[in-house]
Design an enzyme around this catalytic site. Structure first.
Site, mmCIF file in Angstrom:
data_model
loop_
_atom_site.group_PDB
_atom_site.id
_atom_site.type_symbol
_atom_site.label_atom_id
_atom_site.label_comp_id
_atom_site.label_asym_id
_atom_site.label_seq_id
_atom_site.Cartn_x
_atom_site.Cartn_y
_atom_site.Cartn_z
ATOM 1 N N TYR A 26 -74.638 41.576 6.249
ATOM 2 C CA TYR A 26 -74.195 40.221 5.913
ATOM 3 C C TYR A 26 -74.962 39.232 6.773
ATOM 4 O O TYR A 26 -75.074 39.421 7.980
ATOM 5 C CB TYR A 26 -72.688 40.057 6.195
ATOM 6 C CG TYR A 26 -71.921 39.837 4.915
ATOM 7 C CD1 TYR A 26 -72.229 38.756 4.088
ATOM 8 C CD2 TYR A 26 -70.909 40.714 4.512
ATOM 9 C CE1 TYR A 26 -71.552 38.564 2.892
ATOM 10 C CE2 TYR A 26 -70.231 40.526 3.324
ATOM 11 C CZ TYR A 26 -70.562 39.443 2.513
ATOM 12 O OH TYR A 26 -69.905 39.252 1.336
ATOM 13 N N GLU B 198 -74.788 35.471 6.247
ATOM 14 C CA GLU B 198 -74.487 34.094 5.822
ATOM 15 C C GLU B 198 -75.073 33.114 6.821
ATOM 16 O O GLU B 198 -74.969 33.300 8.039
ATOM 17 C CB GLU B 198 -72.969 33.888 5.714
ATOM 18 C CG GLU B 198 -72.413 34.510 4.457
ATOM 19 C CD GLU B 198 -70.918 34.287 4.300
ATOM 20 O OE1 GLU B 198 -70.271 33.829 5.254
ATOM 21 O OE2 GLU B 198 -70.401 34.600 3.215
ATOM 22 N N ASP C 71 -90.249 24.163 -12.843
ATOM 23 C CA ASP C 71 -89.789 25.553 -12.953
ATOM 24 C C ASP C 71 -91.035 26.388 -13.258
ATOM 25 O O ASP C 71 -91.502 26.461 -14.388
ATOM 26 C CB ASP C 71 -88.757 25.663 -14.081
ATOM 27 C CG ASP C 71 -88.182 27.067 -14.181
ATOM 28 O OD1 ASP C 71 -88.860 28.016 -13.730
ATOM 29 O OD2 ASP C 71 -87.066 27.224 -14.720
ATOM 30 N N THR D 97 -88.990 32.076 -10.083
ATOM 31 C CA THR D 97 -88.498 33.432 -9.908
ATOM 32 C C THR D 97 -89.676 34.261 -9.382
ATOM 33 O O THR D 97 -90.815 33.819 -9.400
ATOM 34 C CB THR D 97 -87.989 34.024 -11.236
ATOM 35 O OG1 THR D 97 -88.984 33.839 -12.229
ATOM 36 C CG2 THR D 97 -86.701 33.366 -11.669
ATOM 37 N N LYS E 295 -91.612 37.770 -12.484
ATOM 38 C CA LYS E 295 -92.395 37.702 -13.736
ATOM 39 C C LYS E 295 -93.859 37.968 -13.389
ATOM 40 O O LYS E 295 -94.173 39.071 -12.945
ATOM 41 C CB LYS E 295 -92.144 36.356 -14.412
ATOM 42 C CG LYS E 295 -90.644 36.154 -14.754
ATOM 43 C CD LYS E 295 -90.399 34.884 -15.525
ATOM 44 C CE LYS E 295 -88.968 34.783 -16.005
ATOM 45 N NZ LYS E 295 -88.010 34.274 -15.022
ATOM 46 N N ARG F 224 -86.205 40.777 -8.513
ATOM 47 C CA ARG F 224 -85.453 39.655 -9.099
ATOM 48 C C ARG F 224 -84.929 38.773 -7.988
ATOM 49 O O ARG F 224 -84.048 39.172 -7.224
ATOM 50 C CB ARG F 224 -84.252 40.190 -9.897
ATOM 51 C CG ARG F 224 -84.710 40.930 -11.048
ATOM 52 C CD ARG F 224 -83.683 41.474 -11.964
ATOM 53 N NE ARG F 224 -84.476 41.983 -13.046
ATOM 54 C CZ ARG F 224 -84.886 41.250 -14.068
ATOM 55 N NH1 ARG F 224 -84.495 40.016 -14.225
ATOM 56 N NH2 ARG F 224 -85.670 41.782 -14.968
HETATM 57 N N1 DSN Z 1 -84.980 35.024 -19.319
HETATM 58 C C1 DSN Z 1 -86.246 34.548 -18.824
HETATM 59 C C2 DSN Z 1 -87.328 34.657 -19.825
HETATM 60 O O1 DSN Z 1 -87.351 35.675 -20.480
HETATM 61 O O2 DSN Z 1 -88.163 33.785 -19.965
HETATM 62 C C3 DSN Z 1 -86.158 33.205 -18.217
HETATM 63 O O3 DSN Z 1 -85.241 33.274 -17.206
#
Ligand code: DSN
Length: 420
Positions: free
Chosen positions: A46, A48, A196, A222, A225, A231
Site C-alpha cells: 500500500y 497511498e 488524449d 495510456t 497501446k 494497462r
Molecule cells: N478502448 C480503447 C480503444 O480501443 O481505443 C480506448 O480506451
C-alpha cells in the site's frame, strides 16, 4: 498454480492469443520483463500518497520505483522536469481523463470533445460516461466530405460555445492531428488544451508522429497501446502559476483513488525504459509502414478506407459501403471465426447503430511487435478480403472512394475501385 481452473483459463487465453492475428488497434504484446514487474511482490504494498509523503510505512523502494517511472516518462517525451510534471498513478485512461476534468473543469462546465461515433472516446464527454453527466459535452466531428478534422470549423464551435477544456486525440482517427491548430481552437475559447495521446503515444515516442507537448496544457496517455506497456496511464501537465500539476495530483489521490498499483507502475517504468531504446524507433516506424501497406492492399481489393488512408497505426474500413458490403459486426464476427481479431467500429456519419455499425477498425501495433512486415500485410489484406467475400448476399460493387493510393483507383481524387 494450485488454482487449476484459473491456470487453465490463462493457458487457454495464451493459446488464443498465439493462434490469432491481432488487429485490435488498442492492443499490443508486452515484454517478458513487463510481465515480470506486473507479477512481482510490489503488488503487496500500500502506498497511498506520493513519493516522500506516504500514509503507510515501508515505502522506501516503492518511492524509488515511482520516481523512476516519472523521470523516464518525462525523458521519453523530451520534457524539461522544471516545466512539466507527470502523475503515474492513474489506473488507466478513463480514470486519468476523469482526473484531468476534476482538476480543471468547474462543475457543470463544458468539455469540447469529439463525438464517439466520429472517433472520440467515452471520456471525451459522451452522455453515457460520467464525463458527459457531470459536464456538458460540446461535440465535434470530422468533415463529411474529407473525413478529416476541419480546424476552422472547430474554431467556430469553440468561439460560440466557450468550452472550459478542448480535448484532442482520438480512438479512430487515422490521420496526423495538427496540434498547433488545436491550440488555436482552444485559444478561441480561452480553454485548456487537453490531449488524449493514448493511441499514438508510442508513435510520438518513436519520433514518427508529431509531439503535442509544445501546444498542450495537459496530456494523458495510456501505456498499453502503441507504447507497448501494461494497462496504466500517465498524466502530464505544465508547471506554471495555474498549478495544474498540483490539482491533478490531488484529483488522482485522494480525489478519485486510494493506493496506487505499484506493480503496474514498476511495469510502466520498464516499458518506458524499453521505449527509449533505438529498437523502439524502428518498431514505431514499422508500425506505420505496416498500416499503410495493409490499407493500400485493402483499398486495391476494393474496400473503402475512411479518409482514404492512414498516417498512424490504425485503419478504419467502411465495410458496409452503403449496403453493398457487409456490416461491421458481421465482418468482425466472420473474421473472428477465422482467427483474425478486429473490432467493429462506427464510421463518421454512420447510418447504422454502434452495436452493428458500418465499419471495422484495424491496427498494426500488435502484429508489428510479432515481427510482421509489409509483405505480411499484403497477405493479410488478401486473407481478410477472402474471409469477407464472397458472401451469399455479396453483389459486385463500384464505390467512389477518396484514396491515398490513386494509382490503384481510376482517378486520383475519388477513384472508383472495383471489387468483385
Ligand atoms: N478502448 C480503447 C480503444 O480501443 O481505443 C480506448 O480506451
Amino acid at each position: 498454480m494450485n488454482d487449476k481452473k484459473i491456470e487453465q483459463l490463462i493457458a487457454l487465453e495464451k493459446a488464443r492469443q498465439k493462434k490469432s492475428v491481432n488487429l485490435i488497434a488498442s492492443e499490443n504484446y508486452v515484454s517478458a520483463d513487463v510481465l515480470k514487474a506486473l507479477g512481482s511482490e510490489l503488488t503487496n504494498k500500500y502506498a497511498e500518497g506520493y513519493p516522500g509523503a506516504r500514509y503507510y510505512g515501508g515505502n522506501e523502494y516503492i518511492d524509488e520505483v515511482e520516481e523512476l517511472a516519472k523521470s523516464r516518462a518525462l525523458k521519453l517525451f523530451k520534457l524539461d522536469p522544471k516545466k512539466w510534471a507527470v502523475n503515474v498513478q492513474a489506473l488507466s485512461g478513463s480514470p486519468a481523463n476523469l482526473a484531468v476534468y476534476v482538476a480543471t473543469v468547474p462543475a457543470n462546465g463544458k468539455v469540447m470533445g469529439m463525438s464517439l461515433d466520429h472517433g472520440g472516446h467515452l471520456t471525451h464527454g459522451f452522455k453515457a460516461s460520467v464525463t458527459g453527466k457531470w459536464w456538458k459535452q460540446i461535440p465535434y466531428g470530422v468533415n463529411r466530405e474529407t473525413e478529416l478534422l476541419d480546424y476552422k470549423e472547430l474554431e467556430k464551435i469553440a468561439s460560440a460555445e466557450k468550452p472550459d477544456i478542448v480535448v484532442a486525440g482520438y480512438t479512430a482517427y487515422p490521420r496526423i492531428v495538427d496540434w498547433k491548430a488545436m491550440r488555436a481552437v482552444a485559444d478561441k475559447a480561452g480553454a485548456l488544451l487537453h490531449v488524449d495521446l493514448s493511441h499514438v503515444a508510442g508513435l510520438v515516442a518513436g519520433d514518427v508522429y508529431p509531439s503535442p507537448f509544445a501546444y498542450a496544457d495537459t496530456v494523458m496517455t495510456t501505456v498499453h497501446k502503441t507504447l507497448r506497456g501494461p494497462r496504466s496511464a500517465l498524466i502530464f501537465s505544465r508547471i506554471d502559476e495555474r498549478k495544474l500539476n498540483e490539482k491533478i495530483d490531488k484529483a488522482v489521490f485522494p480525489g478519485l483513488q486510494g493506493g496506487p498499483h505499484m506493480n503496474q507502475i514498476a511495469a510502466v517504468a520498464v516499458a518506458l525504459f524499453e521505449a527509449s531504446k533505438p529498437d523502439f524507433k524502428k518498431y514505431a516506424k514499422q508500425v506505420i509502414r505496416n498500416a499503410k501497406a495493409l490499407a493500400k492492399e485493402l483499398s486495391k481489393l476494393g474496400w473503402r478506407i475512411v479518409s482514404g488512408g492512414t498516417e498512424t497505426h490504425l485503419i478504419l474500413v467502411d465495410t458496409w459501403m452503403n449496403g453493398k458490403g457487409i456490416s461491421g459486426k458481421a465482418a468482425s464476427d466472420l473474421l473472428e471465426k477465422n482467427n483474425v481479431i478486429v473490432n467493429k467500429n462506427t464510421i463518421p456519419f454512420d447510418t447504422r447503430s454502434p452495436v452493428d455499425p458500418s465499419g471495422i477498425r484495424l491496427g498494426t501495433a500488435a502484429e508489428t511487435t510479432r515481427g510482421k512486415k509489409e509483405r505480411d500485410m499484403v497477405v493479410l489484406a488478401k486473407r481478410i478480403d477472402k474471409i469477407l467475400l464472397p458472401r451469399p448476399t455479396a453483389t459486385p460493387y463500384t464505390r467512389d472512394a477518396r484514396t491515398d493510393f490513386p494509382s490503384e483507383g481510376k482517378s486520383s481524387k475519388r477513384g472508383g475501385t472495383k471489387h468483385l
